[in-house]
Scaffold this motif. Structure first.
Motif, PDB file in Angstrom:
ATOM      1  N   UNK A 183      -9.196  -2.083   4.573  1.00 59.97           N
ATOM      2  CA  UNK A 183      -9.939  -0.803   5.279  1.00 59.97           C
ATOM      3  C   UNK A 183      -8.965   0.394   5.502  1.00 59.97           C
ATOM      4  N   UNK A 184      -7.839  -0.444   6.035  1.00 59.29           N
ATOM      5  CA  UNK A 184      -6.148  -0.073   5.988  1.00 59.29           C
ATOM      6  C   UNK A 184      -5.085  -0.917   5.637  1.00 59.29           C
ATOM      7  N   UNK A 185      -5.158  -0.065   4.343  1.00 60.34           N
ATOM      8  CA  UNK A 185      -4.446  -1.103   3.450  1.00 60.34           C
ATOM      9  C   UNK A 185      -2.007  -1.049   3.849  1.00 60.34           C
ATOM     10  N   UNK A 186      -1.468  -1.759   4.179  1.00 58.13           N
ATOM     11  CA  UNK A 186      -0.202  -1.259   5.173  1.00 58.13           C
ATOM     12  C   UNK A 186       0.728  -0.725   4.444  1.00 58.13           C
ATOM     13  N   UNK A 187       1.375  -0.129   4.543  1.00 59.24           N
ATOM     14  CA  UNK A 187       2.585   1.335   4.001  1.00 59.24           C
ATOM     15  C   UNK A 187       3.893   0.764   4.306  1.00 59.24           C
ATOM     16  N   UNK A 188       4.645   0.802   3.487  1.00 58.92           N
ATOM     17  CA  UNK A 188       6.213   0.539   3.752  1.00 58.92           C
ATOM     18  C   UNK A 188       6.254  -1.010   3.172  1.00 58.92           C
ATOM     19  N   UNK A 189       5.053  -1.146   1.939  1.00 59.51           N
ATOM     20  CA  UNK A 189       5.096  -2.966   1.343  1.00 59.51           C
ATOM     21  C   UNK A 189       6.528  -3.379   1.056  1.00 59.51           C
ATOM     22  N   UNK A 190       7.388  -2.766   0.521  1.00 55.79           N
ATOM     23  CA  UNK A 190       8.449  -3.466   0.403  1.00 55.79           C
ATOM     24  C   UNK A 190       8.926  -3.566   1.715  1.00 55.79           C
TER      25      UNK A 190
END
Length: 132
Positions: free
Chosen positions: A24-31
């Motif tokens: 529902x709210x995927x993480x950002x800054x995945x790297x």
């Protein structure tokens, strides 16, 4: 042929798109998530990232596996199983390894010996804490 690496060398933010399907709210800054992990294993199909798993650990007693992600078209091909086996091997013989997961993937983790336990999580983005 899928290859597995335990580093983020050469991985870009763009390589990590297509993951987190259904969140529902995927993480950002995945790297940054992967770079900040104690351990990481990344699955590559030629020059394409097709899956990854990460671990946070004190290196002595406990570890936590926050993420196991496999692109939808690579699911049910053994990539996730190999990722988990490799990160568990890399963690060695700790007292415990914890995960939190949705009910539909419990059978997947049970194959590795994980057991259901009671637990609690705090997700401030879903409900703010009560303050006196």
């Amino acid at each position: 042929m899928i290859k597995y690496r335990s580093d983020v060398d050469g991985v870009t933010e763009e390589d990590l798109s297509g993951f987190f399907v259904g969140w529902p709210s995927p993480p950002t800054r995945r790297l940054d998530l992967l770079r900040g992990s104690s351990r990481v294993v990344i699955a590559w199909d030629d020059d394409r990232v097709v899956g990854f798993v990460n671990a946070l650990t004190d290196g002595v007693l406990m570890a936590y596996l926050p993420l196991l992600e496999v692109l939808p078209e690579y699911q049910h091909t053994g990539v996730g199983t190999e990722l988990v086996n490799r990160v568990l091997d890399d963690l060695g013989s700790l007292y415990g390894v914890d995960i939190c997961c949705d009910d539909d993937v419990v059978p997947f983790y049970e194959r590795f010996g994980f057991q259901r336990v009671n637990g609690m999580v705090l997700r401030p983005h879903l409900k703010p804490r009560i303050r006196p």
